[in-house]
Design an enzyme around this catalytic site. Structure first.
Site, PDB file in Angstrom:
ATOM      1  N   ALA A  69    -116.367  29.814  42.230  1.00 24.52           N
ATOM      2  CA  ALA A  69    -115.702  30.440  43.367  1.00 24.52           C
ATOM      3  C   ALA A  69    -116.368  31.789  43.600  1.00 24.52           C
ATOM      4  CB  ALA A  69    -114.223  30.609  43.059  1.00 24.52           C
ATOM      5  N   GLY A 112    -115.643  27.102  39.542  1.00 21.55           N
ATOM      6  CA  GLY A 112    -115.281  26.260  40.684  1.00 21.55           C
ATOM      7  C   GLY A 112    -116.393  25.283  41.063  1.00 21.55           C
ATOM      8  N   GLU A 115    -115.837  22.465  38.823  1.00 24.18           N
ATOM      9  CA  GLU A 115    -114.603  21.809  39.280  1.00 24.18           C
ATOM     10  C   GLU A 115    -114.874  20.980  40.541  1.00 24.18           C
ATOM     11  OE1 GLU A 115    -112.643  25.644  39.117  1.00 24.18           O
ATOM     12  OE2 GLU A 115    -111.147  24.813  37.746  1.00 24.18           O
ATOM     13  N   GLU A 135    -114.563  31.106  33.403  1.00 25.36           N
ATOM     14  CA  GLU A 135    -113.493  31.962  33.930  1.00 25.36           C
ATOM     15  C   GLU A 135    -112.921  32.905  32.878  1.00 25.36           C
ATOM     16  OE1 GLU A 135    -113.833  28.726  34.565  1.00 25.36           O
ATOM     17  OE2 GLU A 135    -113.428  28.326  36.677  1.00 25.36           O
TER      18      GLU A 135
HETATM   19  N1  CAA Z   1    -119.549  34.633  43.149  1.00 25.84           N
HETATM   20  C1  CAA Z   1    -120.205  35.508  43.955  1.00 25.84           C
HETATM   21  N2  CAA Z   1    -121.526  35.774  43.826  1.00 25.84           N
HETATM   22  C2  CAA Z   1    -122.218  35.135  42.850  1.00 25.84           C
HETATM   23  C3  CAA Z   1    -121.597  34.203  41.994  1.00 25.84           C
HETATM   24  C4  CAA Z   1    -120.202  33.953  42.179  1.00 25.84           C
HETATM   25  N3  CAA Z   1    -119.512  33.050  41.437  1.00 25.84           N
HETATM   26  N4  CAA Z   1    -122.509  33.744  41.120  1.00 25.84           N
HETATM   27  C5  CAA Z   1    -123.675  34.353  41.443  1.00 25.84           C
HETATM   28  N5  CAA Z   1    -123.490  35.208  42.479  1.00 25.84           N
HETATM   29  C6  CAA Z   1    -124.481  36.061  43.123  1.00 25.84           C
HETATM   30  C7  CAA Z   1    -124.818  37.259  42.228  1.00 25.84           C
HETATM   31  O1  CAA Z   1    -123.838  38.268  42.368  1.00 25.84           O
HETATM   32  C8  CAA Z   1    -126.163  37.672  42.781  1.00 25.84           C
HETATM   33  O2  CAA Z   1    -125.973  38.372  43.994  1.00 25.84           O
HETATM   34  P1  CAA Z   1    -126.765  39.763  44.262  1.00 25.84           P
HETATM   35  O3  CAA Z   1    -128.204  39.325  44.364  1.00 25.84           O
HETATM   36  O4  CAA Z   1    -126.188  40.228  45.551  1.00 25.84           O
HETATM   37  O5  CAA Z   1    -126.508  40.636  43.082  1.00 25.84           O
HETATM   38  C9  CAA Z   1    -126.795  36.313  43.143  1.00 25.84           C
HETATM   39  O6  CAA Z   1    -125.728  35.391  43.246  1.00 25.84           O
HETATM   40  C10 CAA Z   1    -127.758  35.819  42.088  1.00 25.84           C
HETATM   41  O7  CAA Z   1    -127.072  35.790  40.838  1.00 25.84           O
HETATM   42  P2  CAA Z   1    -127.622  36.481  39.508  1.00 25.84           P
HETATM   43  O8  CAA Z   1    -128.481  37.660  39.823  1.00 25.84           O
HETATM   44  O9  CAA Z   1    -126.443  36.727  38.610  1.00 25.84           O
HETATM   45  O10 CAA Z   1    -128.535  35.293  38.936  1.00 25.84           O
HETATM   46  P3  CAA Z   1    -128.886  34.954  37.410  1.00 25.84           P
HETATM   47  O11 CAA Z   1    -129.907  33.888  37.458  1.00 25.84           O
HETATM   48  O12 CAA Z   1    -129.146  36.184  36.628  1.00 25.84           O
HETATM   49  O13 CAA Z   1    -127.512  34.322  36.813  1.00 25.84           O
HETATM   50  C11 CAA Z   1    -125.557  32.917  36.841  1.00 25.84           C
HETATM   51  C12 CAA Z   1    -126.994  33.126  37.328  1.00 25.84           C
HETATM   52  C13 CAA Z   1    -125.560  32.649  35.326  1.00 25.84           C
HETATM   53  C14 CAA Z   1    -125.018  31.698  37.564  1.00 25.84           C
HETATM   54  C15 CAA Z   1    -124.688  34.167  37.138  1.00 25.84           C
HETATM   55  O14 CAA Z   1    -124.848  34.511  38.504  1.00 25.84           O
HETATM   56  C16 CAA Z   1    -123.233  34.016  36.878  1.00 25.84           C
HETATM   57  O15 CAA Z   1    -122.797  34.099  35.710  1.00 25.84           O
HETATM   58  N6  CAA Z   1    -122.427  33.815  37.937  1.00 25.84           N
HETATM   59  C17 CAA Z   1    -120.984  33.778  37.855  1.00 25.84           C
HETATM   60  C18 CAA Z   1    -120.483  32.505  37.209  1.00 25.84           C
HETATM   61  C19 CAA Z   1    -118.973  32.521  37.115  1.00 25.84           C
HETATM   62  O16 CAA Z   1    -118.380  33.335  36.442  1.00 25.84           O
HETATM   63  N7  CAA Z   1    -118.307  31.553  37.793  1.00 25.84           N
HETATM   64  C20 CAA Z   1    -116.869  31.418  37.797  1.00 25.84           C
HETATM   65  C21 CAA Z   1    -116.284  32.060  38.997  1.00 25.84           C
HETATM   66  S1  CAA Z   1    -114.499  32.099  38.942  1.00 25.84           S
HETATM   67  C22 CAA Z   1    -113.989  30.559  39.475  1.00 25.84           C
HETATM   68  O17 CAA Z   1    -114.779  29.720  39.796  1.00 25.84           O
HETATM   69  C23 CAA Z   1    -112.482  30.360  39.542  1.00 25.84           C
HETATM   70  C24 CAA Z   1    -112.015  28.966  39.770  1.00 25.84           C
HETATM   71  O18 CAA Z   1    -111.726  28.249  38.829  1.00 25.84           O
HETATM   72  C25 CAA Z   1    -111.848  28.434  41.115  1.00 25.84           C
END
Ligand code: CAA
Length: 261
Positions: A69, A112, A115, A135
């Site tokens: 998400a 998400g 999911e 999460e």
């Molecule tokens: N939401 C918003 N933006 C996101 C995102 C997310 N879930 N995941 C990645 N991005 C964005 C980053 O912020 C970044 O944007 P900027 O360039 O503006 O900084 C861009 O995508 C590229 O990401 P990274 O620089 O972090 O890329 P990376 O290769 O170093 O890492 C990754 C990749 C491991 C996927 C890392 O981005 C990450 O850990 N993302 C978040 C994963 C996460 O926590 N997901 C769960 C979300 S909560 C949820 O989903 C709730 C639910 O149950 C519904």
């Protein structure tokens, strides 16, 4: 589907009886925001209404199917915002669609994103795929089925492991655990998924829809009730032209031509 659908966050294409929907927010690792979920539901509605479409493939980019998400969209929400807008509800709407939906997953399927893949009827994973429910690392819990569909797919031990630690699993472990149907080389992901989708699209649409419904029913009903519903659906296939055609083709030693829509 292709020509009539203009989306900000998705690419939509059609190959024969298969619709291909590509999540298209590459700068945000295909993070799932409200716009994307709304557009996805609109396209899936169109697929359900289009008799030419027999199967739908949902995919992302090479690096990310979807990284969850959209954290930036979510981070300032209050409890009242979350509860009143029920912003997870669009995931339920995705799950309620009729046509079979195959997730073709390459790279990250997290939170998400994982999911969403589990909402699909089948996951085909590239050998590069990584699945996780991170999460807990954000101080929250999975909210779009992660503790429920994952537990049904892989059992309590792995579900607890993934949701409580946030660790990621690779495609091989995901297949071994029962989360994904098949693992294929990264370069062959779309080709292999399209073969599966085209095959499904060539079958009787009512029979395919009944199988999808019946298997999904098994997740929500006790066995005797599921068996009762399955038998009812099975008998109803004898009301279709496709049942007559399929069995006639078998006895006449020819390929069936399924036409029911
Ligand atoms: N939401 C918003 N933006 C996101 C995102 C997310 N879930 N995941 C990645 N991005 C964005 C980053 O912020 C970044 O944007 P900027 O360039 O503006 O900084 C861009 O995508 C590229 O990401 P990274 O620089 O972090 O890329 P990376 O290769 O170093 O890492 C990754 C990749 C491991 C996927 C890392 O981005 C990450 O850990 N993302 C978040 C994963 C996460 O926590 N997901 C769960 C979300 S909560 C949820 O989903 C709730 C639910 O149950 C519904």
């Amino acid at each position: 589907i292709e020509t009539e659908t203009k989306c900000e966050t998705l690419l939509v294409a059609q190959e024969g009886g298969v619709a291909v929907i590509t999540l298209n927010r590459p700068d945000a690792m295909n993070a799932l925001n409200a716009k994307l979920l709304s557009e996805l539901n609109t396209v899936l509605d169109k697929c359900d209404a289009d008799p030419e479409i027999g199967c739908v493939v949902l995919t992302g980019g090479e690096k990310a199917f979807a990284a969850g998400a959209d954290i930036k969209e979510m981070k300032d929400k209050s409890f009242a915002d979350a509860f009143n807008t029920d912003f997870i509800a669009p995931y339920d709407a995705i799950a309620s669609h009729k046509k079979p939906l195959i997730a073709a997953v390459s790279g990250f399927a997290l939170g998400g994103g994982m999911e969403l893949a589990m909402i699909c009827d089948m996951i085909i994973a590239a050998d590069s795929a990584q699945f996780g429910q991170p999460e807990i690392q954000l101080g929250i819990m999975p909210g779009a089925g992660g503790t429920q569909r994952l537990t049904r797919a892989v059992g309590k031990a792995k579900a607890m492991d993934l949701c409580l630690t946030g660790r990621r699993i690779d495609a091989e472990e995901a297949e071994r655990s029962g989360l994904v149907a098949r693992v294929v080389p990264q370069t062959a992901l779309m080709e292999e998924t399209m073969k599966i989708a085209s095959k499904i699209a060539s079958f009787s649409q009512p029979a395919v829809a009944m199988i999808k419904k019946s298997i999904n029913t098994s997740m929500a009903t006790p066995l005797p009730e599921g068996i009762r519903q399955e038998r009812h659906l099975f008998y109803s296939t004898f009301a279709t032209e496709d049942q007559k055609e399929g069995m006639a083709a078998f006895t006449e030693k020819r390929k069936p031509d399924f036409k029911d829509r």
